[in-house]
Design a protein around this motif. Structure first.
Motif, PDB file in Angstrom:
ATOM      1  N   MET A  57       0.825  -1.215   0.000  1.00  0.00           N
ATOM      2  CA  MET A  57       0.000   0.000   0.000  1.00  0.00           C
ATOM      3  C   MET A  57       0.852   1.255   0.000  1.00  0.00           C
ATOM      4  SD  MET A  57      -3.163  -0.905   2.546  1.00  0.00           S
ATOM      5  CE  MET A  57      -4.298  -2.251   2.185  1.00  0.00           C
ATOM      6  N   VAL A  58       2.004   1.218   0.695  1.00  0.00           N
ATOM      7  CA  VAL A  58       2.884   2.383   0.718  1.00  0.00           C
ATOM      8  C   VAL A  58       3.479   2.628  -0.664  1.00  0.00           C
ATOM      9  CG1 VAL A  58       5.085   3.236   1.627  1.00  0.00           C
ATOM     10  CG2 VAL A  58       3.400   2.254   3.175  1.00  0.00           C
ATOM     11  N   LEU A  59       3.873   1.569  -1.361  1.00  0.00           N
ATOM     12  CA  LEU A  59       4.386   1.712  -2.721  1.00  0.00           C
ATOM     13  C   LEU A  59       3.312   2.278  -3.651  1.00  0.00           C
ATOM     14  CD1 LEU A  59       6.481  -1.575  -3.151  1.00  0.00           C
ATOM     15  CD2 LEU A  59       7.355   0.759  -2.956  1.00  0.00           C
ATOM     16  N   SER A  60       2.074   1.803  -3.472  1.00  0.00           N
ATOM     17  CA  SER A  60       0.969   2.324  -4.275  1.00  0.00           C
ATOM     18  C   SER A  60       0.748   3.806  -3.992  1.00  0.00           C
ATOM     19  CB  SER A  60      -0.304   1.520  -3.983  1.00  0.00           C
ATOM     20  OG  SER A  60      -1.394   2.056  -4.670  1.00  0.00           O
ATOM     21  N   PHE A  61       0.921   4.222  -2.723  1.00  0.00           N
ATOM     22  CA  PHE A  61       0.771   5.635  -2.356  1.00  0.00           C
ATOM     23  C   PHE A  61       1.849   6.486  -3.011  1.00  0.00           C
ATOM     24  CE2 PHE A  61       1.794   9.268   0.307  1.00  0.00           C
ATOM     25  CZ  PHE A  61       0.543   9.833   0.526  1.00  0.00           C
ATOM     26  N   ALA A  62       3.072   5.924  -3.099  1.00  0.00           N
ATOM     27  CA  ALA A  62       4.177   6.673  -3.683  1.00  0.00           C
ATOM     28  C   ALA A  62       3.933   6.950  -5.169  1.00  0.00           C
ATOM     29  CB  ALA A  62       5.474   5.900  -3.503  1.00  0.00           C
ATOM     30  N   SER A  63       3.354   5.980  -5.897  1.00  0.00           N
ATOM     31  CA  SER A  63       3.114   6.157  -7.333  1.00  0.00           C
ATOM     32  C   SER A  63       1.800   6.889  -7.614  1.00  0.00           C
ATOM     33  CB  SER A  63       3.115   4.799  -8.033  1.00  0.00           C
ATOM     34  OG  SER A  63       2.148   3.940  -7.450  1.00  0.00           O
ATOM     35  N   HIS A  64       0.778   6.629  -6.774  1.00  0.00           N
ATOM     36  CA  HIS A  64      -0.525   7.288  -6.942  1.00  0.00           C
ATOM     37  C   HIS A  64      -0.966   7.804  -5.572  1.00  0.00           C
ATOM     38  CE1 HIS A  64      -0.301   4.338 -10.237  1.00  0.00           C
ATOM     39  NE2 HIS A  64      -0.875   5.295 -10.947  1.00  0.00           N
ATOM     40  N   PRO A  65      -0.559   9.005  -5.199  1.00  0.00           N
ATOM     41  CA  PRO A  65      -0.846   9.519  -3.843  1.00  0.00           C
ATOM     42  C   PRO A  65      -2.339   9.491  -3.517  1.00  0.00           C
ATOM     43  CG  PRO A  65       0.695  10.943  -4.993  1.00  0.00           C
ATOM     44  CD  PRO A  65       0.211   9.965  -6.003  1.00  0.00           C
ATOM     45  N   THR A  66      -2.682   8.763  -2.498  1.00  0.00           N
ATOM     46  CA  THR A  66      -4.048   8.720  -1.961  1.00  0.00           C
ATOM     47  C   THR A  66      -3.954   8.683  -0.448  1.00  0.00           C
ATOM     48  OG1 THR A  66      -4.037   6.304  -2.137  1.00  0.00           O
ATOM     49  CG2 THR A  66      -5.040   7.519  -3.959  1.00  0.00           C
ATOM     50  N   GLU A  67      -5.100   8.773   0.219  1.00  0.00           N
ATOM     51  CA  GLU A  67      -5.098   8.716   1.670  1.00  0.00           C
ATOM     52  C   GLU A  67      -4.812   7.291   2.150  1.00  0.00           C
ATOM     53  OE1 GLU A  67      -7.609   9.759  -0.089  1.00  0.00           O
ATOM     54  OE2 GLU A  67      -7.882  11.899   0.294  1.00  0.00           O
TER      55      GLU A  67
ATOM     56  N   LEU B  46      -5.108  -1.440   8.506  1.00  0.00           N
ATOM     57  CA  LEU B  46      -4.694  -0.582   7.393  1.00  0.00           C
ATOM     58  C   LEU B  46      -5.948  -0.048   6.715  1.00  0.00           C
ATOM     59  CD1 LEU B  46      -1.883  -2.820   5.838  1.00  0.00           C
ATOM     60  CD2 LEU B  46      -1.658  -1.053   7.584  1.00  0.00           C
ATOM     61  N   LEU B  47      -6.037   1.268   6.594  1.00  0.00           N
ATOM     62  CA  LEU B  47      -7.250   1.907   6.061  1.00  0.00           C
ATOM     63  C   LEU B  47      -6.914   2.680   4.788  1.00  0.00           C
ATOM     64  CD1 LEU B  47      -8.667   3.357   9.409  1.00  0.00           C
ATOM     65  CD2 LEU B  47      -9.049   1.087   8.432  1.00  0.00           C
ATOM     66  N   PRO B  48      -6.930   2.037   3.622  1.00  0.00           N
ATOM     67  CA  PRO B  48      -6.692   2.779   2.380  1.00  0.00           C
ATOM     68  C   PRO B  48      -7.870   3.711   2.076  1.00  0.00           C
ATOM     69  CG  PRO B  48      -7.341   0.520   1.903  1.00  0.00           C
ATOM     70  CD  PRO B  48      -7.185   0.609   3.381  1.00  0.00           C
ATOM     71  N   PHE B  49      -7.565   4.816   1.391  1.00  0.00           N
ATOM     72  CA  PHE B  49      -8.578   5.812   1.023  1.00  0.00           C
ATOM     73  C   PHE B  49      -9.311   6.352   2.254  1.00  0.00           C
ATOM     74  CE2 PHE B  49      -8.269   2.731  -2.471  1.00  0.00           C
ATOM     75  CZ  PHE B  49      -7.780   3.556  -3.471  1.00  0.00           C
TER      76      PHE B  49
END
Length: 425
Positions: A281-291, A346-349
């Motif tokens: 999820m952290v890698l995904s945040f780095a490429s596509h910043p989301t909450e 872990l709470l994505p978005f």
């Protein structure tokens, strides 16, 4: 003048006499509409005629029409049946509406007794003209539909409207002729079909004798095929065994992999699975910043619970608590056991406000739950630390560490608290 009127009356009543004769014939030859439909279709097929579209008729409506013909009937039941069909939510086709109007007219005639209002009956049956245009000529020639012309002719005559009465009688006779013609054609088709069956039986007998000869020849060939089939069966069986063994090993491997990523006590993802999901999820945040937010939850005074009530009670409390928290999670959230009495979500978005709202909901749900069935004290509380990722250079360890600091701050503030990391920085 009297002589001329008598002649006119005699001519007008000739169709009435004929109608009585045909009504008697009709009573003997009347069959169920569904049976006539099948006979018409089979006749058309046998004689290579185009198949006529026949509208289906509700069986309850056909039963009602049959009861109305009986001399002794239960008028209350018939009225109820007519009302049910009239108020039915199922839409009626043109043929069913046609017969329902005839049924309503017959019911009204039966209920009036001798004081029959012929004008009212004729008015009731007027909509049938429009419905007739939507029904095939062959279906209108069925006995159930022919009753309409007899009713109209009778009540036109009662009103001394002899010309329309005569026309209705004439229409009845024309359609009855069509009905008789269709019956004859159906009978011819049936006879032709029976002759075809006899021919087929003779052909089948010939084929049967030929098949016996072929069977003898085939028996010789089958002897050679038996050995070949045995070898093929052995090969297939061996292949199936190997495939089953392969899938069994694959299932065992998947089970072992699942066990290495699942907590034995609660069935939740364990520490290893948590870090795998977190780093992804952290890698995904780095490429596509989301909450992305993290909740770190720790059971308050868990050591005292184990010391006072035993480890078995402690395990049951952990399982109950994990189930309560799991119920609050969204479908995309990841809830896992970090170790001991610590849990991580872990709470994505989910921004800081949404993460704090979820944490408060979990905190209230745990503190309000009655644990008295497991131990003497009824209340168990947890402390929750909340951290939200706001820098794409942050690692998952850093984010989890921030949530850990916030959780320890909640402990310092007296436990049973929710603390956000940004509030203590």
């Amino acid at each position: 003048m009297m002589f001329i009127s008598r002649i006119i009356m005699s001519f007008l009543f000739i169709p009435l006499i004929l109608s009585c004769f045909f009504s008697i014939c009709q009573a003997d030859e009347s069959v169920n509409v569904s049976t006539e439909v099948k006979a018409t279709i089979s006749k058309n097929k046998a004689l290579n005629l185009p198949v006529i579209k026949i509208l289906p008729i509700n069986t309850d409506l056909l039963t009602l029409m049959a009861k109305l013909k009986e001399t002794t009937t239960n008028s209350h039941k018939i009225q109820l049946a007519v009302a049910q069909l009239t108020l039915s939510k199922t839409p009626l086709n043109a043929a069913e509406q046609y017969l329902l109007l005839v049924a309503q007219a017959l019911l009204k005639i039966n209920s009036m007794g001798k004081n029959i209002d012929s004008a009212n009956i004729v008015t009731l049956l007027q909509p049938v003209d429009k419905l007739s245009k939507q029904i095939s000529e062959q279906q209108l020639a069925q006995p159930e539909f022919l009753q309409l012309h007899l009713l109209l002719a009778d009540h036109y005559a009662r009103q001394k409207q002899y010309e329309p009465a005569y026309l209705e009688k004439k229409a009845y006779l024309n359609k009855y002729y069509i009905y008789r013609k269709n019956k004859r054609l159906a009978m011819i088709a049936s006879l032709e079909q029976s002759f075809e069956v006899n021919d087929k039986k003779a052909s089948n007998a010939l084929l049967e004798s030929q098949n016996k000869l072929k069977i003898r020849r085939v028996a010789e060939v089958q002897g050679e095929k038996v050995a070949q089939q045995y070898n093929i069966t052995l090969i297939i069986f061996t292949a199936i065994v190997f495939v089953l063994l392969f899938f069994q090993q694959l299932r065992i491997r998947n089970t072992l992999l699942r066990l290495t990523r699942t907590d034995d006590l609660t069935g939740l993802p364990n520490r290893s699975a948590l870090f795998g999901w977190g780093e992804k999820m952290v890698l995904s945040f780095a490429s596509h910043p989301t909450e992305l937010s993290v909740l770190l939850m720790d059971l308050d005074h868990f050591k005292k619970i184990n010391d006072n009530f035993g480890h078995q009670i402690g395990d049951q409390i952990l399982m109950t608590m994990s189930q309560l928290i799991k119920e609050t999670m969204r479908s995309r959230d990841v809830f896992s056991r970090l170790g001991g009495e610590e849990f991580v979500a872990l709470l994505p978005f989910a921004d800081s406000n949404k993460a704090k709202a979820i944490a408060m909901h979990i905190n209230n749900k745990i503190s309000q739950y009655d644990f008295s069935a497991l131990m003497l004290q009824s209340k168990v509380t947890i402390s929750i630390g909340v951290a939200t990722m706001n820098d794409n250079k942050m690692s998952f360890d850093d984010l989890l560490h921030r949530a850990d600091l916030a959780m320890y701050q909640a402990k310092e503030q007296g436990r049973d608290k929710v603390v956000y990391y940004q509030d203590i920085v």
